[in-house]
Write an enzyme that holds these catalytic residues in place. Sequence first.
Site, short mmCIF file in Angstrom:
data_model
loop_
_atom_site.label_atom_id
_atom_site.label_comp_id
_atom_site.label_asym_id
_atom_site.label_seq_id
_atom_site.Cartn_x
_atom_site.Cartn_y
_atom_site.Cartn_z
NE ARG A 64 -9.93 -9.60 5.41
CZ ARG A 64 -8.42 -11.09 5.95
NH1 ARG A 64 -9.00 -11.84 6.92
NH2 ARG A 64 -7.78 -10.20 5.99
CB THR A 65 -16.41 -8.91 0.84
OG1 THR A 65 -15.52 -8.47 1.83
CG2 THR A 65 -17.69 -8.76 0.94
CE LYS B 249 -1.96 5.96 -6.61
NZ LYS B 249 -1.88 4.10 -6.75
CB SER C 47 -19.70 -9.91 -2.79
OG SER C 47 -19.55 -9.09 -1.69
CE1 TYR D 74 9.80 1.54 -0.11
CE2 TYR D 74 7.39 1.07 -1.90
CZ TYR D 74 8.38 1.64 -1.10
OH TYR D 74 8.59 3.04 -0.97
CB SER E 271 6.59 10.74 -1.99
OG SER E 271 6.44 10.43 -3.73
#
EC number: 1.1.1.25
Length: 270
Positions: free
Chosen positions: A150-151, A64, A153, A215, A14
């Site tokens: 990619r999916t 998160k 839905s 990055y 980090s």
Amino acid sequence: MDRYGVFGNPIGHSKSPQIHALFAAQTGQALSYEPLLAPLDDFPAFARDFFREGRGANVTVPFKEQAYRMADELTERARRAGAVNTLKKLEDGRLLGDNTDGAGLVADLLNAGVTLSGRRILLLGAGGAVRGVLEPLLAHRPAALVIANRTASRAEQLVQEFAELGPLSASGFAELAEPVDLIVNGTSASLGGELPPLADSLIVAGRTFCYDMMYSAEPTPFCRWAAALGATTRDGLGMLVEQAAEAFELWRGVRPDTAPVLAELRRQLG
């Protein structure tokens, strides 16, 4: 001295401790900020223990969503994002959960001279990173914002959830062909040295701006692809610094100057 930190697992990589140390020195704020390796199986207890003394913390993967659930109060943007990357201990001891990712992205785009209002935006991915930036991007009133995944839905699901905020639509990667003004890569493909399967026709040389939320020292695969087609490119290091500045201001009530901090991090990346 007021204590802050960043929860994650892993956390050794980090850059947040360095960023906040630079912010503190620049603004004359007396505080400490440390990396906090939280256990995968008991994040809430670990976090509560820290907040017995701690004043605030950033939260990175994979915590998160857990931080979102343990916050006593949420900002509107955190509620929309369904995830929290910043926690602040309030005067009464309760925890406020915020999400500064989207504000960080928008600030970095504006710093780069990108106009969002009235533009056609393509957002790649449908995971947490994309969910966290949708509301701030739509607040700038683009002409259209397409979420491609990619999916398809999963992209559709986000469109239904955020539809009232602006002109949203969903797509699979294969269906994309029309040129756009801005492409934001919110997938983690760059981490694996990969690129989402995109048509070259999306880019107009000299007009399209391409932004990768990831990055690295070298240009990411996405930025290399875009630059070869004549697009202006930018990686996500500035977003990291800007979302940190947003958190710092929430905690300390003072806004740091991000430009010298970003320049220093870029210099170290080489």
